[in-house]
Design an enzyme around this catalytic site. Structure first.
Site, PDB file in Angstrom:
ATOM      1  N   ASP A  51      16.462  72.655  62.366  1.00  0.00           N
ATOM      2  CA  ASP A  51      17.945  73.083  62.103  1.00  0.00           C
ATOM      3  C   ASP A  51      17.800  74.549  61.325  1.00  0.00           C
ATOM      4  O   ASP A  51      16.767  74.808  61.035  1.00  0.00           O
ATOM      5  CB  ASP A  51      18.722  71.981  61.330  1.00  0.00           C
ATOM      6  CG  ASP A  51      18.005  71.805  59.994  1.00  0.00           C
ATOM      7  OD1 ASP A  51      17.049  72.643  59.534  1.00  0.00           O
ATOM      8  OD2 ASP A  51      18.618  71.045  59.239  1.00  0.00           O
ATOM      9  N   ASP A  92      20.135  63.454  66.837  1.00  0.00           N
ATOM     10  CA  ASP A  92      19.367  63.318  65.727  1.00  0.00           C
ATOM     11  C   ASP A  92      20.107  62.751  64.541  1.00  0.00           C
ATOM     12  O   ASP A  92      21.217  62.759  64.627  1.00  0.00           O
ATOM     13  CB  ASP A  92      18.430  64.884  65.285  1.00  0.00           C
ATOM     14  CG  ASP A  92      19.632  65.051  64.534  1.00  0.00           C
ATOM     15  OD1 ASP A  92      20.836  65.848  64.825  1.00  0.00           O
ATOM     16  OD2 ASP A  92      19.629  65.202  62.952  1.00  0.00           O
ATOM     17  N   CYS A 147      11.695  43.592  71.694  1.00  0.00           N
ATOM     18  CA  CYS A 147      11.113  44.869  71.328  1.00  0.00           C
ATOM     19  C   CYS A 147       9.578  44.589  71.273  1.00  0.00           C
ATOM     20  O   CYS A 147       9.133  43.608  70.736  1.00  0.00           O
ATOM     21  CB  CYS A 147      11.567  45.254  69.679  1.00  0.00           C
ATOM     22  SG  CYS A 147      10.734  46.680  69.291  1.00  0.00           S
ATOM     23  N   CYS A 153       7.399  46.808  69.450  1.00  0.00           N
ATOM     24  CA  CYS A 153       6.700  47.649  68.573  1.00  0.00           C
ATOM     25  C   CYS A 153       5.732  46.717  67.725  1.00  0.00           C
ATOM     26  O   CYS A 153       5.811  45.444  67.901  1.00  0.00           O
ATOM     27  CB  CYS A 153       7.775  48.086  67.711  1.00  0.00           C
ATOM     28  SG  CYS A 153       8.483  47.211  66.420  1.00  0.00           S
ATOM     29  N   CYS A 187       7.569  43.841  65.694  1.00  0.00           N
ATOM     30  CA  CYS A 187       7.984  42.912  66.420  1.00  0.00           C
ATOM     31  C   CYS A 187       7.080  42.057  66.977  1.00  0.00           C
ATOM     32  O   CYS A 187       7.147  40.817  67.241  1.00  0.00           O
ATOM     33  CB  CYS A 187       9.027  43.275  67.434  1.00  0.00           C
ATOM     34  SG  CYS A 187      10.561  43.856  66.578  1.00  0.00           S
ATOM     35  N   HIS A 246      10.068  49.865  63.595  1.00  0.00           N
ATOM     36  CA  HIS A 246      11.176  49.056  64.380  1.00  0.00           C
ATOM     37  C   HIS A 246      12.187  49.798  64.938  1.00  0.00           C
ATOM     38  O   HIS A 246      12.708  50.080  66.011  1.00  0.00           O
ATOM     39  CB  HIS A 246      11.574  47.805  63.893  1.00  0.00           C
ATOM     40  CG  HIS A 246      12.524  46.956  64.755  1.00  0.00           C
ATOM     41  ND1 HIS A 246      12.299  46.535  66.058  1.00  0.00           N
ATOM     42  CD2 HIS A 246      13.986  47.219  64.519  1.00  0.00           C
ATOM     43  CE1 HIS A 246      13.675  46.515  66.329  1.00  0.00           C
ATOM     44  NE2 HIS A 246      14.612  46.754  65.730  1.00  0.00           N
TER      45      HIS A 246
HETATM   46 ZN   LIG Z   1      10.561  46.107  66.936  1.00  0.00          ZN
END
Ligand SMILES: [Zn+2]
Length: 372
Positions: free
Chosen positions: A91, A265, A303, A305, A308, A334
């Site tokens: 930015d 963002d 999910c 990730c 998870c 996550h």
């Molecule tokens: Zn997750």
């Protein structure tokens, strides 16, 4: 590699594309994780990559104060310093000067302020902001603008937008073009249609590599934000990327993609991760809540990730209650993965012309939060 944008498909106003940069390609729509001070908070660069992130954001204001742009340059640039060889958008510093710095004074030349860290005085001009972002080695440089306060009268918004337009011209003149690097202009004009039109038209004249929509998500509410997107997005060139700054919730993202936005963002997924909140396919959970104390299920079964696939809600609840640093780390992992999955799903749906159905199904899932 030329900085370019391929529009690969549309579904209504929603767009799927690929942004090509000197530091790699970015499939769009995309969410940029916020790496404020040269780090996405609580995350190693590998952890950020594991979420599916392709581009991150760095904050000029924070980095110019500490460790300073010149020092980042001596350390080989922001990519090298933070172990992120991929694209980085920075930015201009303007927004955070207005929200964080002390004793701000805005003139036609630029803004003078004192650091919120140690009170040191700085003067930030469009030219200096471009120089700083160049020193940081930013893949995408943002023009310096004034984020118009909200609410603002038509006269206030017009004066602010016109100064931002003059600053955009100075920013364009000061930008040093490099192969595969780009600069984005920022449309302002608050909630006034005629001002948004005037701003977009003036910025198109300057032929930026991409266009951001600024001054939204500042308290006007989702309905008003969407109304401004309906007006502003069609004013922007079809073949250039469009970035909605500082947005938002998963629902904001779905609605904004539907209106033609390609890039986002927001600190929301990372900040929420540090305050025990998780964005999931079943809505928002607060892991501090006692109902999770014996819950042996994964946070979000859909999910993939690290959080998870390897841990339970009960463990996350325990980590939060015990104030263990791993709690925020796992929840940030996550949340960022969830945002990336949301955008990946949107992209696939747009390319298959089923974006409305994708949004409907995703929103229906969020209603489960109470039962989840
Ligand atoms: Zn997750």
């Amino acid at each position: 590699m030329t900085f370019s944008f391929d529009l690969l498909g549309t579904d209504g106003a929603a767009r799927a594309g690929t942004l090509h940069t000197a530091h790699g390609d970015v499939p769009t729509p995309t969410f940029m994780a916020v790496g404020t001070a040269g780090t996405v908070k609580a995350m190693t660069a590998d952890a950020v990559r594991s979420t599916g992130a392709k581009i991150v954001l760095g904050n000029t204001y924070h980095l110019m104060l500490r460790p300073t742009a010149e020092r980042v340059a001596r350390l080989g640039g922001l990519h090298k310093m933070m172990d992120w060889p991929g694209p980085i958008l920075t930015d201009s510093g303007g927004f955070q000067v207005m929200s964080l710095a002390k004793l701000r004074k805005m003139t036609e030349d630029g803004v003078t302020f004192r650091s919120h860290i140690d009170g040191t005085a700085y003067h930030l001009t469009p030219e200096r902001s471009m120089e700083i972002q160049h020193l940081l080695d930013s893949t995408i440089t943002m023009v310096l603008d004034e984020c118009t306060k909200f609410p603002a009268t038509h006269d206030e918004a017009a004066a602010s937008m016109r100064m931002s337009t003059r600053w955009a011209k100075r920013s364009r003149d000061a930008f040093i073009p490099r192969e595969g690097y780009g600069q984005f202009g920022i449309v302002q004009g608050s909630v006034y249609e005629d001002l948004r039109k005037e701003s977009a038209a003036a910025l198109r004249e300057l032929d930026f590599e991409g266009y951001a929509i600024g001054g939204l998500a500042v308290g006007e509410g989702q309905e008003s934000m969407f109304a401004m997107l309906d007006i502003t997005a069609p004013l922007l060139p079809t073949q250039k990327p469009r970035y909605l700054m500082g947005v938002g919730t998963p629902d904001d993202l779905l609605g904004s993609v539907a209106r033609g936005v390609d890039m986002f963002d927001c600190v929301m997924p990372t900040r929420a991760g540090r305050t025990a909140r998780a964005f999931t396919s079943h809505g928002v959970f607060n892991l501090r809540n006692a109902r999770f104390i014996d819950d042996g299920r994964p946070l979000d079964e859909s999910c993939s990730c690290l959080c998870c696939t390897r841990h339970t809600r009960a463990y996350l609840h325990h980590l939060i209650r015990a104030e263990e640093i791993l709690g925020p780390m796992l929840l940030t992992t996550h949340n960022l993965t969830y945002y990336q999955s949301l955008m990946q799903g949107a992209r696939a749906a747009i390319l298959e012309n089923r974006y409305a159905a994708y949004c409907e199904k995703t929103r229906a899932g969020w209603e489960d939060a109470k039962n989840g």
